[in-house]
Structures are given as structure tokens and as C-alpha cells.
Design a protein around this motif. Structure first.
Motif, PDB file in Angstrom:
ATOM      1  N   ARG A 108      -2.097   7.933   6.011  1.00 40.49           N
ATOM      2  CA  ARG A 108      -1.318   8.000   7.125  1.00 40.49           C
ATOM      3  C   ARG A 108      -1.194   6.520   7.526  1.00 40.49           C
ATOM      4  O   ARG A 108      -0.135   6.057   7.837  1.00 40.49           O
ATOM      5  CB  ARG A 108      -1.598   8.791   8.165  1.00 40.49           C
ATOM      6  CG  ARG A 108      -0.753   8.786   9.458  1.00 40.49           C
ATOM      7  CD  ARG A 108       0.397   9.472   9.073  1.00 40.49           C
ATOM      8  NE  ARG A 108       0.694  10.888   9.025  1.00 40.49           N
ATOM      9  CZ  ARG A 108       0.639  11.849  10.115  1.00 40.49           C
ATOM     10  NH1 ARG A 108       0.930  11.355  11.172  1.00 40.49           N
ATOM     11  NH2 ARG A 108       0.478  13.070   9.736  1.00 40.49           N
TER      12      ARG A 108
ATOM     13  N   ASP B 105       0.570   4.278   5.112  1.00 44.27           N
ATOM     14  CA  ASP B 105       2.090   4.436   5.030  1.00 44.27           C
ATOM     15  C   ASP B 105       2.813   3.729   6.164  1.00 44.27           C
ATOM     16  O   ASP B 105       3.903   3.267   6.090  1.00 44.27           O
ATOM     17  CB  ASP B 105       2.324   6.118   5.347  1.00 44.27           C
ATOM     18  CG  ASP B 105       3.512   6.773   4.842  1.00 44.27           C
ATOM     19  OD1 ASP B 105       3.883   6.232   3.873  1.00 44.27           O
ATOM     20  OD2 ASP B 105       4.289   7.258   5.848  1.00 44.27           O
ATOM     21  N   ARG B 106       2.088   3.971   7.271  1.00 47.19           N
ATOM     22  CA  ARG B 106       2.678   3.070   8.417  1.00 47.19           C
ATOM     23  C   ARG B 106       2.684   1.653   8.210  1.00 47.19           C
ATOM     24  O   ARG B 106       3.678   0.862   8.467  1.00 47.19           O
ATOM     25  CB  ARG B 106       1.606   3.374   9.717  1.00 47.19           C
ATOM     26  CG  ARG B 106       2.125   2.723  10.983  1.00 47.19           C
ATOM     27  CD  ARG B 106       3.084   3.590  11.722  1.00 47.19           C
ATOM     28  NE  ARG B 106       2.980   3.288  13.237  1.00 47.19           N
ATOM     29  CZ  ARG B 106       3.965   2.347  13.593  1.00 47.19           C
ATOM     30  NH1 ARG B 106       4.910   1.829  12.702  1.00 47.19           N
ATOM     31  NH2 ARG B 106       4.048   1.987  14.905  1.00 47.19           N
TER      32      ARG B 106
ATOM     33  N   LEU C  64       2.892   0.421   5.207  1.00 46.95           N
ATOM     34  CA  LEU C  64       3.796  -0.069   4.269  1.00 46.95           C
ATOM     35  C   LEU C  64       5.204  -0.056   4.907  1.00 46.95           C
ATOM     36  O   LEU C  64       6.277  -0.962   4.447  1.00 46.95           O
ATOM     37  CB  LEU C  64       3.713   1.081   3.305  1.00 46.95           C
ATOM     38  CG  LEU C  64       2.795   0.934   2.021  1.00 46.95           C
ATOM     39  CD1 LEU C  64       2.683   2.626   1.454  1.00 46.95           C
ATOM     40  CD2 LEU C  64       3.037   0.008   0.989  1.00 46.95           C
ATOM     41  N   GLY C  65       5.572   0.656   5.822  1.00 45.27           N
ATOM     42  CA  GLY C  65       6.627   0.512   6.812  1.00 45.27           C
ATOM     43  C   GLY C  65       6.884  -0.373   7.571  1.00 45.27           C
ATOM     44  O   GLY C  65       8.045  -1.125   7.376  1.00 45.27           O
TER      45      GLY C  65
ATOM     46  N   ILE D 198       2.243  10.855  -1.939  1.00 47.25           N
ATOM     47  CA  ILE D 198       2.479  10.631  -0.490  1.00 47.25           C
ATOM     48  C   ILE D 198       2.916   9.127  -0.215  1.00 47.25           C
ATOM     49  O   ILE D 198       3.936   9.077   0.690  1.00 47.25           O
ATOM     50  CB  ILE D 198       1.232  10.938   0.355  1.00 47.25           C
ATOM     51  CG1 ILE D 198       0.801  12.585   0.297  1.00 47.25           C
ATOM     52  CG2 ILE D 198       1.363  10.558   1.804  1.00 47.25           C
ATOM     53  CD1 ILE D 198      -0.566  12.914   0.853  1.00 47.25           C
ATOM     54  N   LEU D 199       2.478   8.331  -0.772  1.00 50.04           N
ATOM     55  CA  LEU D 199       2.726   6.856  -0.573  1.00 50.04           C
ATOM     56  C   LEU D 199       3.758   6.374  -1.135  1.00 50.04           C
ATOM     57  O   LEU D 199       4.389   5.244  -1.120  1.00 50.04           O
ATOM     58  CB  LEU D 199       1.414   6.170  -0.507  1.00 50.04           C
ATOM     59  CG  LEU D 199       0.240   6.283   0.445  1.00 50.04           C
ATOM     60  CD1 LEU D 199      -0.877   5.214   0.088  1.00 50.04           C
ATOM     61  CD2 LEU D 199       0.837   6.161   1.896  1.00 50.04           C
ATOM     62  N   ALA D 200       4.213   6.947  -2.447  1.00 47.50           N
ATOM     63  CA  ALA D 200       5.235   6.715  -3.417  1.00 47.50           C
ATOM     64  C   ALA D 200       5.103   5.093  -3.547  1.00 47.50           C
ATOM     65  O   ALA D 200       5.918   4.339  -3.407  1.00 47.50           O
ATOM     66  CB  ALA D 200       6.597   6.927  -2.662  1.00 47.50           C
TER      67      ALA D 200
END
Lengths: 271, 250
Positions: A151, A154-155, A157-158, A201-203
């Protein structure tokens, strides 16, 4: 033109510094002039892992503040010819980093002919982590195969694709996913997320999978980046990851549980 | 779970009307001169070319191109009259001096803020485009091609949102219209947030944390029991969230 690569994760303790040390050493061993910068101001660790803590005289913040030149602060690695370390300050905090200061240091490193600049990011998504990723061309996002780490990755990466300089210019930061502390046995038992799950999930394109390995802790404590241990699984996996970072096609390994041979089993039982 | 939803809808939504934001195409008449005679002659000719397009179409007068001195000379009331004679509906002015703003309000016209990209609009205006579906009436649909990550929020104001990748857990997508996710929807999706009860959410794999249409919402436990990880549409049926499978493609 120097390539700036940030090693980041969001979450702490997933292996950013271990990875920064291994990847920068790996690039240097492959003949590329490489600098690795510790952005974890106030909690410097990279110098410990690289075993140069006793040679730190000036640090990153001294250079930014003009109290030392970059040449004075850079520490030449004892083991690899092409590797230089720019340590963090232990006595300051992350606010000592300014965008202009960081940019100036990166520019000077590029002018000195460094091919790769590895930025070892602190954990979190605050100022220090932001400074480490802002100028990045590429990012190695380190994740453990568990939900909170994924998670946080992911953050981050954003943030990379919305707040970095590349994003501001309308370009993309090249993303690489590195999964560390991977234990295929626990994945097989359903106790750990599998590579495919994390990737999905992380693509994000998978750079490598570093298996859970005794050699990592030993390497950290001895101050020898684990990539110098070519016998260890983690060392091999990091060498593969560096090769992929350089654009080579290398098969992923250590993804499946090993089946112990009869001999090993007997040996384990008797030992 | 349903209680806060009801409370929210009672406060947010009056019974007798519904307030919504909308983006509507209007024709901008950008003035380059204050010579009403010339404007009348040229405009008459223009309208004659495609009367169907111009009849009763709302007109915004763009004054950005005129100098302050020219604006002082401009007789807005007469300009309105000559437009009405050509069956155009003067609706608003854009970018006027304070005097023109006052005059416009007295004439019952709205005052719109100055155009931001004057250079671009001037370039686009003179093109001969009698087609009613002029592409300059920008489509309010927002298309995102990259994954929407945890902590990110994307809002399609006044239209639909199309996401050509996954929406991560901890991310939020919102739209005044519909939401399409061509990937896994793992975060929160809120469609019709200005109150459009007809808005829908479509996704290739329903793994959402929360979905909402026009203020009615459904959370995790319910979602897990309703076509989890399947391609679905989410819409309101009698004011309640309904999740149904998308037709299978072959």
C-alpha cells in the motif's frame, strides 16, 4: 548525462538502504562511475552498511550549506573503484535539504562525470523522501510482500508520478519494482503475498525479487554490501537486478520453493 | 450503514428542485470592432449561411479583444437588439470593463470571467465551423490512462470519468457523471456526486472499498458479498445501490 535513480518505498525497514548499497555497488562493479547519496538526514545508515562511517568528515548538508566542497564530502569506496558515497548528516534534520541545494549537488555530480546517482530515500512521504525523489529519472520502489508495504509503495508511486520534476514537466519517472525479503515457502503456505499479486496491485515492471536470506543481515553488520557475496541468494538476486537495470534480459530466480534433496534432509535431521 | 446515508440525503437534497453544475456549449461572439453597422452586416450574412445552427442559440459577447477606449464606445444595448433581430439570444458578456459589466447586468446578461487563453480562442474563432457539434465545446469527459494510486483523488467535474487502469486501494475517483474503470476498482468510487441519480459506475473487477451514486453508498462488507472481483455496473434502483454483472462479451 547522469541518470538519477531514487530508491524509495514509503514504508520503513523494507530494505531501501540495503538495496541502495547493493545496486550502487553493483553498478560500480560493472564499470559505471556511481555516486550514492544518503537522504536520511538525522538517521544516517548508508555509511554503516558501506562500512565508511569512520571516514565521514563532511556530509551532504555541509555541501548544501557551502561549508564543504562536494569533493571533500564524497567518500571513495574501498572495495569498488567507481563508487563514491555522499553521507547524510547525523546531527541535522530533513529540513536542512532545500530543492535548490539538492539540485546543485546533483548537477555538480553530473558535471564530475558520474553516470549513475543513486538517492537513498528516507521512509515516509515527508520532506526528506520528497527531496530524494523530486529529481529522479527512474525509481526503484522497494516493497516487502505484505499488504501495508505494498500500500505504501502504491502511495509513493502516485507521488512520483504527480509531484516529481518529471511529472511537472509532463513526463514519466521510469518505475521499477523490487520485492525484498521474499520467502517462497511462506508464499506457498499462503502466509505471504506472491510476486504476481504484488505486481498486479502495483502495476509496475518487476526489476527483481530478493529472497529472504541470512546473508543480508550478516552483510549489513559487517558493512559489506550483500552484492559482494556472490555465493548468497540475495547477492545473486541483486546482481540480476542490476543487470536488468542496465537493460539486460535476465530470468527471475528464487521465486519457487526449493525442494530439498534427500541428502539435505538427512543432513538437516541429523544436525 | 443506511442511517448516515439517509441523513446525508435529507440535508443535501431539497424536495422541490435539484441543484446541479453543468457545462453547456455556447457561441462566443468575440468582438474585434465596435462598428455596429459592420457587425450587423457580417453577422447577418453568417447567420444566413446556417440559420438552423444560429436560431435561438445563446450568445456570449467576448470583449477581451477590445481596448478600454473601444469598450467605452460600444453600445451593448443596441448590439443585443441587433442580435435578437437575427434570432440569437444574448446571454452573457466576457471580459468587460466595469462600465460594460454594469451595463450588461442592467440588460439582464450574466458576466463571465475573462478567458484565460485568449491567444488560443482567437485562433480558433475565425474558422468556418457552422457544424453545431463544434469540437471546441470541450467534452467534459475526463480520461486517465495511468493507474490511480493510493492517496490520489481524481474528480471529473461536470462529466464522466474514464480510467484505463486500476484504481488502487486508498485512492478515490469522483465524477458528476458516470465512472468507468477498465481495470480493478480497489479504492473508492463516487458517481453522480452533484446528485445525478442516473449516474453509474462500471468496472472490470469490483474490489472496491466504497461505492456511491448520488450520495447513496455501499461499503466493504456488502461489496464483498456482491459480485466481488467480477465485471459489474453499479447504479441506483429505487434509490438503493444495486450491483449487477455486466453482460458477458464473446
Amino acid at each position: 548525462m547522469a541518470k538519477i535513480i531514487v530508491v524509495t518505498s514509503g514504508k520503513g525497514g523494507v530494505g531501501k538502504t540495503t538495496t541502495s548499497a547493493a545496486i550502487s555497488t553493483g553498478l560500480a562493479l560493472r564499470g559505471h562511475k556511481t555516486a550514492v547519496i544518503d537522504f536520511d538526514i538525522g538517521l544516517r545508515n548508508l555509511d554503516l552498511i558501506m562500512n565508511c562511517e569512520r571516514r565521514v568528515v563532511y556530509d551532504f548538508v555541509n555541501v548544501i550549506n557551502g561549508e564543504a566542497t562536494l569533493k571533500q564530502a564524497l567518500i571513495k569506496d574501498k572495495r569498488s573503484e567507481n563508487l563514491f558515497i555522499l553521507p547524510a548528516s547525523q546531527t541535522r534534520d530533513k529540513d536542512a535539504l532545500s530543492k535548490e541545494g539538492v539540485e546543485q549537488v546533483l548537477k555538480e555530480l553530473a558535471d564530475m562525470g558520474f553516470e549513475y546517482i543513486i538517492c537513498d530515500s528516507p521512509a515516509g512521504i515527508e520532506h526528506g523522501a520528497f527531496m530524494a525523489l523530486y529529481f529522479a529519472d527512474e525509481a526503484v520502489v522497494v516493497a516487502n510482500p505484505e499488504v501495508s508495504s505494498v500500500r505504501d509503495s502504491d502511495r509513493i508511486l502516485g507521488i512520483l508520478q504527480s509531484k516529481s520534476r518529471k511529472a511537472e514537466l509532463g513526463e514519466n519517472v521510469v518505475e521499477h519494482l523490487l520485492i525484498t525479503r521474499y520467502d517462497p515457502h511462506r508464499v506457498a503456505r499462503g502466509e505471504m503475498l506472491g510476486v504476481a499479486d504484488v505486481e498486479e496491485i502495483l502495476a509496475t515492471k518487476l526489476l527483481g525479487v530478493i529472497p529472504e536470506c541470512q546473508s543480508v543481515l550478516k552483510a549489513s553488520n559487517q558493512g559489506v554490501p550483500v552484492i559482494h557475496d556472490p555465493e548468497s541468494k540475495a547477492g545473486k538476486a541483486y546482481a540480476d537486478a542490476v543487470a536488468r537495470l542496465l537493460g539486460e534480459q535476465v530470468e527471475h530466480r528464487f521465486l519457487m520453493p526449493e525442494h530439498k534433496s534427500l541428502f539435505q534432509r538427512l543432513f538437516r535431521r541429523s544436525a | 450503514m443506511s442511517k448516515p446515508a439517509q441523513r446525508a440525503s435529507a440535508v443535501d437534497r431539497p424536495e422541490s428542485f435539484q441543484l446541479k453544475g453543468g457545462l453547456f456549449p455556447m457561441t462566443l461572439l468575440e468582438l474585434k470592432s465596435t462598428d455596429l453597422g459592420a457587425i450587423q452586416a457580417e453577422l447577418t450574412e453568417k447567420v444566413a449561411q446556417s440559420p438552423a445552427f444560429f436560431t435561438q442559440s445563446p450568445i456570449v459577447f467576448g470583449l477581451d479583444q477590445l481596448s478600454d477606449a473601444e469598450q467605452k464606445k460600444l453600445d451593448l444595448a443596441t448590439l443585443c437588439d441587433l442580435c435578437r433581430e437575427l434570432k440569437l439570444l444574448p446571454t452573457a458578456i466576457r471580459g468587460g470593463t466595469p462600465e460594460q459589466t454594469g451595463a450588461s447586468l442592467r440588460l439582464g446578461l450574466a458576466v463571465l470571467p475573462k478567458g484565460r487563453r485568449t491567444a488560443e480562442t482567437t485562433a480558433a474563432e475565425p474558422t468556418e465551423a457552422p457544424q453545431p457539434a463544434a469540437p471546441s465545446a470541450a467534452s467534459p469527459t475526463r480520461i486517465i490512462t495511468t493507474p490511480i494510486r493510493s492517496g490520489q483523488q481524481i474528480y471529473a467535474r461536470g462529466g464522466d470519468l474514464i480510467v484505463m487502469a486500476a484504481v488502487s486501494a486508498g485512492a478515490e475517483v469522483l465524477a458528476d457523471g458516470n465512472i468507468h474503470v477498465y481495470g480493478a476498482l480497489r479504492g473508492r468510487a463516487l458517481a453522480g456526486i452533484q446528485g445525478d441519480q442516473n449516474a453509474r459506475i462500471f468496472c472490470s473487477s469490483q474490489e472496491a472499498e466504497l461505492v456511491a451514486v448520488a450520495g447513496q453508498f455501499m461499503v466493504d462488507e456488502m461489496l464483498r458479498a456482491n459480485h466481488w472481483k467480477e465485471a459489474v455496473q453499479i447504479h441506483l434502483v429505487d434509490g438503493k445501490i444495486q450491483i449487477s454483472l455486466l453482460p458477458k462479451q464473446n
